[in-house]
Motif scaffolding. Structure first.
Motif, PDB file in Angstrom:
ATOM      1  N   ARG A  47       0.815  -1.213   0.000  1.00  0.00           N
ATOM      2  CA  ARG A  47       0.000   0.000   0.000  1.00  0.00           C
ATOM      3  C   ARG A  47       0.851   1.267   0.000  1.00  0.00           C
ATOM      4  O   ARG A  47       0.519   2.245  -0.646  1.00  0.00           O
ATOM      5  N   SER A  48       1.962   1.241   0.752  1.00  0.00           N
ATOM      6  CA  SER A  48       2.818   2.423   0.895  1.00  0.00           C
ATOM      7  C   SER A  48       4.065   2.324   0.014  1.00  0.00           C
ATOM      8  O   SER A  48       4.874   1.411   0.174  1.00  0.00           O
ATOM      9  N   GLU A  49       4.222   3.255  -0.893  1.00  0.00           N
ATOM     10  CA  GLU A  49       5.400   3.273  -1.757  1.00  0.00           C
ATOM     11  C   GLU A  49       6.674   3.476  -0.939  1.00  0.00           C
ATOM     12  O   GLU A  49       7.698   2.837  -1.193  1.00  0.00           O
ATOM     13  N   LYS A  51       7.290   2.683   2.250  1.00  0.00           N
ATOM     14  CA  LYS A  51       7.644   1.475   3.003  1.00  0.00           C
ATOM     15  C   LYS A  51       8.110   0.363   2.070  1.00  0.00           C
ATOM     16  O   LYS A  51       8.981  -0.437   2.443  1.00  0.00           O
ATOM     17  N   ALA A  52       7.538   0.305   0.880  1.00  0.00           N
ATOM     18  CA  ALA A  52       7.939  -0.721  -0.090  1.00  0.00           C
ATOM     19  C   ALA A  52       9.381  -0.496  -0.540  1.00  0.00           C
ATOM     20  O   ALA A  52      10.179  -1.437  -0.612  1.00  0.00           O
ATOM     21  N   LYS A  53       9.726   0.739  -0.824  1.00  0.00           N
ATOM     22  CA  LYS A  53      11.101   1.065  -1.227  1.00  0.00           C
ATOM     23  C   LYS A  53      12.089   0.710  -0.126  1.00  0.00           C
ATOM     24  O   LYS A  53      13.157   0.132  -0.373  1.00  0.00           O
ATOM     25  N   GLU A  54      11.749   1.094   1.101  1.00  0.00           N
ATOM     26  CA  GLU A  54      12.608   0.792   2.250  1.00  0.00           C
ATOM     27  C   GLU A  54      12.797  -0.713   2.400  1.00  0.00           C
ATOM     28  O   GLU A  54      13.897  -1.180   2.711  1.00  0.00           O
ATOM     29  N   ALA A  55      11.705  -1.483   2.182  1.00  0.00           N
ATOM     30  CA  ALA A  55      11.771  -2.943   2.317  1.00  0.00           C
ATOM     31  C   ALA A  55      12.699  -3.553   1.281  1.00  0.00           C
ATOM     32  O   ALA A  55      13.522  -4.430   1.599  1.00  0.00           O
ATOM     33  N   VAL A  56      12.607  -3.102   0.029  1.00  0.00           N
ATOM     34  CA  VAL A  56      13.457  -3.631  -1.035  1.00  0.00           C
ATOM     35  C   VAL A  56      14.922  -3.298  -0.758  1.00  0.00           C
ATOM     36  O   VAL A  56      15.812  -4.152  -0.903  1.00  0.00           O
ATOM     37  N   GLU A  57      15.190  -2.066  -0.339  1.00  0.00           N
ATOM     38  CA  GLU A  57      16.567  -1.660  -0.010  1.00  0.00           C
ATOM     39  C   GLU A  57      17.124  -2.488   1.149  1.00  0.00           C
ATOM     40  O   GLU A  57      18.297  -2.904   1.129  1.00  0.00           O
ATOM     41  N   LYS A  58      16.291  -2.719   2.145  1.00  0.00           N
ATOM     42  CA  LYS A  58      16.701  -3.514   3.309  1.00  0.00           C
ATOM     43  C   LYS A  58      17.025  -4.951   2.887  1.00  0.00           C
ATOM     44  O   LYS A  58      18.019  -5.543   3.328  1.00  0.00           O
ATOM     45  N   MET A  59      16.167  -5.529   2.036  1.00  0.00           N
ATOM     46  CA  MET A  59      16.407  -6.889   1.539  1.00  0.00           C
ATOM     47  C   MET A  59      17.755  -6.984   0.826  1.00  0.00           C
ATOM     48  O   MET A  59      18.526  -7.918   1.049  1.00  0.00           O
TER      49      MET A  59
END
Length: 421
Positions: A47-49, A51-59
């Motif tokens: 839902r949140s762009e 948070k999604a970006k942060e998640a991909v970077e963290k991965m």
């Protein structure tokens, strides 16, 4: 919590695409990262762009660090080589909005990606009563209805990617507390947050069975999983409820919760384990097939839910008859057990003659003729209906079958095991 949980750590083809809703946090994040590390292409829908970006970077960062540690253990003297990044990306999806869901569907199709595994992971967890942008109770729409809509529209891609395409619904053991009342899906009559959460998870399981009947011989498997009681952000939905917050805190103190790595294990088994290729309609718990509730297995409820959901989405203009063409169940063929007696005897006569027993065949043919004479030659369809009604009345009088008793006993055992966990 039982024995150690595990899933097959076998390499995944880079050609296989996995779509995971809610993959930016909790078990969805861990599921996405694990599959990407094995080589698959992963798309997380969030839902949140931001948070999604942060998640991909963290991965990506965690992957680089973990890979370096592994390489140093294996070859400590070798110079470091560049590590390939994970093949993971994000797309925007708000399941609380049909408009957002439909935009996501079209955007995914426009990418031209195949789809091998759809993991319906995102969810709304036991929160206070809320209504979606479309006017539906939040558990009902986010956990079940929007996922159902998305699955229907993405089925053509799953068919094209078959065999061994999969749909995985992340459900919950709380489905055992669900009640089936389609007149109260929006809480018009009453509302209990835990019960409505359980209802939405029960609908997912019912939907699994309904899809399984419609997808026979297509190469698409449909599974449901209970991830366990997981220590994740998902439980934030209960923060406003003192009793539920206390119970959640107590579970943590008593070490009854699973970490997100263990919480993702059962989803990963359903998504990856080749031992389940060609199988369908399995409910997994602690990485193993288990029994869903008796209520969720009731065929008449499953079909009533399917019709209710389809009619609702068609009314909203989000489904067409064309999309549903291949999902219409054929009328069940009458069997020897429920055919009119005269008709069944005629078939017996034909079978006996074909089998070489002419005398027996002739005898059965005469019996069938006599049967018809006694019936007075009335309309065949009326006779069939009369036999059906008679069968229904006889079924009402029949005592519970031994198999059903065993299933009920098994379900009670499962509930006792859950209490122990």
């Amino acid at each position: 919590m039982g024995g150690k949980l595990s899933y097959p750590h076998t390499e995944v083809s880079e050609d296989r695409t996995y779509l995971i809703t809610g993959g930016n946090t909790g078990i969805g994040y861990q599921t996405a990262k694990s599959i990407a590390k094995l080589g698959g292409r992963v798309v997380i829908a969030c839902r949140s762009e931001e948070k999604a970006k942060e998640a991909v970077e963290k991965m990506q960062k965690e992957h680089q660090e973990e890979k370096k540690k592994e390489e140093k253990k294996e070859e400590p003297e070798e110079p470091e080589e560049p590590i390939a990044p994970l093949n993971v990306e994000f797309m925007i999806l708000d399941l609380a909005s049909f408009e957002s869901t439909m935009k996501f569907i079209e955007a995914y199709k426009a990418k031209g990606y195949p789809l091998h595994v759809l993991i319906c992971n995102a969810g709304f967890g036991a929160g206070p009563k809320e209504t979606s942008a479309d006017g539906y109770e939040m558990h009902f729409q986010v956990n079940y209805l929007s996922h159902f809509l998305m699955t229907l529209h993405l089925l053509p891609l799953l068919r094209q990617s078959a065999p061994n395409s999969r749909i995985v619904n992340v459900s919950s053991t709380v489905h055992t507390h669900g009640v089936f009342n389609l007149e109260n899906v929006n809480g018009e009559q009453s509302y209990d947050r835990l019960k409505f959460y359980g209802n939405s998870k029960m609908y997912q399981i019912m939907n699994m069975y309904a899809f399984e009947r419609r997808l026979k011989d297509t190469g698409i498997s449909v599974f449901s999983v209970h991830p366990g009681y997981v220590d994740s952000e998902f439980n934030r939905g209960t923060a406003d409820n003192k009793l539920m917050s206390f119970m959640d805190s107590l579970a943590g103190t008593l070490r009854m919760k699973r970490n997100v790595q263990d919480g993702a294990m059962t989803t990963l088994v359903a998504a990856l384990d080749t031992a389940h290729d060609g199988k369908s309609a399995i409910y997994f718990k602690s990485c193993k097939p288990s029994n869903a509730s008796a209520l969720s297995r009731k065929l008449e409820h499953q079909e009533a839910l399917w019709k209710f959901s389809v009619d609702l989405l068609k009314e909203k203009g989000h489904l067409t008859d064309e999309l549903l063409t291949d999902l219409t169940l054929p009328e069940p063929e009458p069997t020897g057990e429920n055919k009119p007696e005269g008709e069944a005897k005629e078939e017996d006569a034909a079978a006996a003659t074909a089998g070489g027993d002419a005398a027996e065949g002739e005898k059965k043919t005469e019996e069938a003729k006599e049967e018809k004479k006694e019936e007075g030659g009335g309309d065949a369809s009326e006779k069939k209906e009369a036999v059906k009604e008679e069968a229904k009345e006889e079924a009402k009088e029949e005592p519970p079958k031994e198999e059903e008793k065993k299933e009920e006993a098994k379900e009670e055992e499962n509930k006792e095991e859950e209490k122990k966990e």
